[in-house]
Design a protein around this motif. Structure first.
Motif, short mmCIF file in Angstrom:
data_model
loop_
_atom_site.label_atom_id
_atom_site.label_comp_id
_atom_site.label_asym_id
_atom_site.label_seq_id
_atom_site.Cartn_x
_atom_site.Cartn_y
_atom_site.Cartn_z
N ARG A 1 -9.29 -2.68 6.61
CA ARG A 1 -8.65 -1.77 7.54
C ARG A 1 -7.47 -1.02 6.91
O ARG A 1 -7.16 0.10 7.28
CB ARG A 1 -8.16 -2.53 8.78
N ALA A 2 -6.86 -1.71 5.92
CA ALA A 2 -5.69 -1.08 5.30
C ALA A 2 -6.02 0.28 4.67
O ALA A 2 -5.36 1.28 4.98
CB ALA A 2 -5.08 -2.04 4.30
N PRO A 3 -7.05 0.35 3.81
CA PRO A 3 -7.39 1.68 3.26
C PRO A 3 -7.79 2.68 4.34
O PRO A 3 -7.55 3.88 4.20
CB PRO A 3 -8.56 1.41 2.32
N VAL B 1 -6.50 3.00 7.20
CA VAL B 1 -5.28 3.61 7.74
C VAL B 1 -4.91 4.82 6.89
O VAL B 1 -4.57 5.90 7.40
CB VAL B 1 -4.13 2.59 7.77
N ARG C 1 0.18 -8.95 4.65
CA ARG C 1 -0.70 -9.18 3.50
C ARG C 1 -0.19 -8.38 2.30
O ARG C 1 -0.40 -7.18 2.20
CB ARG C 1 -2.12 -8.80 3.85
N ASP D 1 0.86 -1.20 0.00
CA ASP D 1 0.00 0.00 0.00
C ASP D 1 0.89 1.24 0.00
O ASP D 1 1.62 1.50 0.96
CB ASP D 1 -0.89 -0.05 1.25
N LEU E 1 2.94 7.13 4.73
CA LEU E 1 2.70 7.51 6.13
C LEU E 1 3.83 7.03 7.03
O LEU E 1 4.27 7.74 7.92
CB LEU E 1 1.36 6.93 6.61
N VAL F 1 -5.10 1.79 13.55
CA VAL F 1 -5.83 2.54 12.52
C VAL F 1 -5.84 4.03 12.90
O VAL F 1 -5.67 4.91 12.07
CB VAL F 1 -7.25 2.00 12.40
N HIS G 1 -9.92 -7.47 7.67
CA HIS G 1 -8.51 -7.13 7.72
C HIS G 1 -8.12 -6.20 6.57
O HIS G 1 -7.51 -5.15 6.76
CB HIS G 1 -7.68 -8.40 7.67
N ASP G 2 -8.54 -6.60 5.35
CA ASP G 2 -8.15 -5.81 4.18
C ASP G 2 -8.83 -4.45 4.15
O ASP G 2 -8.31 -3.50 3.59
CB ASP G 2 -8.50 -6.59 2.90
N ALA H 1 -1.30 -4.90 9.88
CA ALA H 1 -2.62 -4.63 10.46
C ALA H 1 -3.15 -5.84 11.22
O ALA H 1 -4.12 -5.74 11.96
CB ALA H 1 -3.61 -4.23 9.37
N HIS I 1 0.31 3.65 2.89
CA HIS I 1 0.91 3.22 4.14
C HIS I 1 2.40 3.52 4.15
O HIS I 1 2.96 4.01 5.13
CB HIS I 1 0.68 1.71 4.37
#
Lengths: 148, 600
Positions: free
Chosen positions: B374-376, B378, A68, A13, A19, A120, B371-372, A97, A16
């Motif tokens: 949550r990534a966006p 963040v 992941r 990502d 950040l 988060v 889970h997935d 995460a 991420h």
């Protein structure tokens, strides 16, 4: 960690990564930060193969590893890294995460150095990464001279 | 007295004695010729006696010549007297024998009658009279078939017998009619009577009452018929085999199953005559095991192939069959078609597998998704902060470097109010979304967690739960009373979670207008320990009661914290424990949450 040490961030990502990078820099880390977009790229980099950027011998590295990721996930990367007699010296910080206890257990048994859950909540997240940065500023990282 | 006179008197008295004997046994004692001679002599004696009387009374010899003649006949006369005397003794013996025979005849355990050549009853014994309820007079002289139910047949048989057509020693079954109208089943044994010349002179029949035997036979037949009907109408296969595994009894079901038209076709045959070698060998081995060990084989589920060749499943029970001395003479088998059940079982197993697979899939979808997702989040949160930071930066730069008038009103509003407000909404929503996702994640993990069932000391557990919530209890100003609780079976950490969630809810929804009282008590009913957490809180309106266990359902989302997952998790845990949870509540008065778990 010496200034010439490279911080590898395996993170699919981009946001991420951005950040994390900003938070680290705000925490005073001025080492080179390199993004590896997935597990495959990470392994290729470390094992010096493929077309992408490659690890340079005699440099210090530290790996921040997400779990992941497409193609090859972080656990497999960790496994491969820790199986390699030279690469296993690289400190691996899981930054993910996933807070599933089973995953945490597995990563530790595979030999990760630290496991950090990405919060988060932005403040928490920034705080966590800042602490990682503080940690990085004091840890000593071994050199890796050769590849198996 | 003159010796001649004495002799005469003795002669006379002897003649009188002979007369008496004669009269007594007249009918049968002497043969007709002897009777004639004897009668003549008797008349002569009387005359002689009369002459003696006259001579003696009046002292006159009236018939001198006659007397001489008589005198000559005296020795002959004596001979006759002796003969008559001996005949009298013989007669007495004969009569005695006759009487004994009559007694035997009358008291024989079987009925006897004799018929003449016309079929008329000439003699009948008492046993038979008693049997039929008639007097001798009512029977004697009547044709014997008059007393039979089937007169025609009886008459024909008598005629045949008299014609000598029926071999000796034959017995017949007949039904006789009693005087009272009832019928009497009898067995008739027949013997032909012949005269001296060997001609058939009649019939003697022995009659045996076989009512009891008939009754026994009938009840046996009824019993057999009942058993047969029962066996034949059973949908199960029923059979009896001998020690060689040959069929001795089989019902219609087994006959049809094996492809025979009637059960009789199976008799004497073995499974090898009907089934494939392998299957028959297997059945034979089972049979022999039961016969040799004497141990029954109970509800053995085994495959079978019916006559049409379709595969079936049968549940078979084989029990050793013993004779009256306890020796095993074969086996009795009952076999039930359980194909439908087996198929249903297979179906349900398949279904269960599919279900388990789906469940696994769902859980992994839930896990991965939460889970997935949550990534966006963040990023949304993180960059909102970055934006807000940039905004602040711009604001302060503008404030320092540019006169207020140069910055348009709209830009200022946007920087100071609109953008921060928009970012605020984005961040709050992201936060909320995160809380929902972590709830989902928890729920999905619950499904993956193993359940370790063990006996639980509920008193200790509830004390622990209450202690861990001491702060909230104090905060709410409530009291929690725990009565003595029975133990139950469950997973310690999950059941702990159940009561924590319920207690947490009770504390969260107390009525502020009165001090909160929470009572925890239990009872054991039908093998279930039923626990109740009762509060005097706000209560739940009837229309909401059915929804409280729904995922993410919250009664007062604005006032109370939480994800709306507490009771969903409770129900989820209890589902996995084969337990139950339900609520009773009255708005404004309080709620009761019941949890039922298998008791120890």
């Amino acid at each position: 960690m010496k200034k010439e040490g490279v911080i590898l961030i395996a993170e699919d990502d981009e946001g991420h990564f951005e950040l994390i990078k900003r938070s680290l820099q705000r925490a005073g880390i001025c080492n080179e930060i390199l993004r590896l977009a997935d597990g495959q790229e990470t392994l290729d980099f470390l094992l010096i193969r493929g077309d992408g950027p490659k690890r340079e011998p005699d440099k210090q590295y530290l790996l921040l590893l997400d779990i992941r990721m497409p193609k090859i996930d972080g656990i497999e990367v960790l496994e491969k890294v820790k199986q390699d007699p030279e690469l296993k010296k690289i400190p691996v910080i899981m930054l993910t995460a996933t807070d599933d206890p089973r995953t945490i257990e597995r990563c530790h048994s595979l030999g990760c150095s630290v496991y950090i859950v990405k919060p988060v909540e932005y403040e928490d997240f920034a705080d966590a990464v800042r602490k990682v940065g503080l940690l990085l500023s004091v840890v000593e990282v071994p050199q890796i001279s050769r590849v198996k | 007295m003159h010796p001649v006179a004495v002799f005469d008197i003795i002669t006379f008295l002897a003649s009188l004695a002979a007369l008496i004997v004669l009269l007594k046994g007249w009918k049968r004692a002497l043969e007709p010729k002897a009777k004639l001679v004897f009668t003549g002599l008797l008349v002569f004696t009387m005359c002689y006696g009369f002459s003696l009387f006259v001579e003696w009374t009046w002292q006159t010899k009236v018939l001198d010549r006659i007397e001489d003649i008589i005198g000559a006949l005296v020795p002959m006369w004596w001979a006759f007297v002796i003969y008559a005397f001996l005949a009298g003794i013989a007669e007495e013996e004969l009569r005695e024998r006759e009487a004994r025979f009559q007694e035997l005849f009358d008291e024989a355990p079987v009925g006897y009658h004799e018929l003449d050549t016309e079929g008329r009853i000439m003699r009948v014994n008492r046993t038979e009279l008693d049997m039929l309820g008639y007097t001798a007079e009512e029977m004697l002289g009547k044709p014997v078939w008059e007393f039979s139910v089937d007169k025609e047949k009886s008459r024909d048989t008598v005629a045949d017998k008299l014609a000598g057509d029926i071999p000796p020693g034959r017995v017949f079954e007949r039904t006789l009619r009693r005087k009272d109208g009832n019928t009497l089943p009898v067995l008739v044994g027949v013997r032909l009577l012949r005269d001296k010349a060997g001609r058939i002179s009649g019939i003697r029949s022995a009659i045996q009452n076989i009512t009891e035997r008939k009754r026994a036979e009938e009840s046996l037949a009824e019993e057999r018929s009942l058993l047969r009907t029962l066996i034949d109408n059973m949908p199960d296969n029923i059979f009896v085999k001998d020690i060689e595994s040959r069929f001795v009894v089989a019902n219609i079901a087994v006959a049809h199953f094996m492809g025979a038209t009637t059960p009789d076709e199976l008799l004497g045959k073995t499974d090898f005559d009907f089934y494939p070698q392998e299957l028959a060998a297997r059945y034979y081995a089972d049979d022999q095991k039961v016969i040799q060990s004497g141990q029954p084989l109970v509800s053995r589920e085994e495959p079978a192939v019916d006559a049409a060749g379709s595969r079936k499943w049968y549940s078979t029970t084989k029990v050793p069959l013993r004779d009256s001395r306890g020796k095993i003479v074969g086996l009795v088998g009952i076999s039930r078609d359980i194909t439908a059940r087996k198929l249903a079982e297979e179906d349900s197993e398949r279904l269960m597998q599919t279900l388990a697979l789906k469940n696994e899939e769902l859980e992994s979808v839930l896990y991965v998704t939460s889970h997935d997702l949550r990534a966006p989040l963040v990023n949304i949160q993180g960059f909102s902060h970055e934006l807000s930071r940039s905004c602040d930066l711009i604001c302060s730069a503008l404030r320092d470097k540019v006169p207020a008038a140069d910055v348009g009103e709209k830009v200022r509003t946007a920087l100071n109010k609109d953008v921060p407000e928009a970012l605020g909404f984005i961040m709050t929503s992201a936060k909320r979304m995160d809380s929902l996702l972590s709830g989902l994640l928890r729920l999905s993990r619950l499904g993956q967690a193993a359940v370790n069932i063990e006996p639980l000391d509920m008193n200790a557990m509830l004390t622990d739960v209450t202690k861990s919530m001491e702060y909230q209890v104090k905060e709410a100003g409530a009291t929690v009373d725990i009565e003595s609780l029975p133990p139950c079976l469950g997973d310690a950490s999950q059941i702990n979670q159940v009561f924590s969630n319920i207690l947490d809810n009770a504390l969260k929804y107390l009525d502020e207008s009165r001090p909160g009282v929470i009572r925890i008590y239990a009872k054991v009913e039908d093998g279930q320990s039923i626990y109740c957490v009762e509060d005097n809180g706000a209560g739940i309106a009837p229309e909401h009661q059915s929804k409280i266990f729904e995922i993410f359902h919250r009664l007062e989302p604005d006032k109370k914290s939480g994800e709306g997952l507490g009771l969903t998790i409770v129900r989820h845990i209890l589902d996995r424990h084969n337990g139950k949870v339900w609520a009773e509540s009255e708005l404004g008065k309080g709620s009761k949450f019941f949890v039922s778990l298998p008791s120890v």
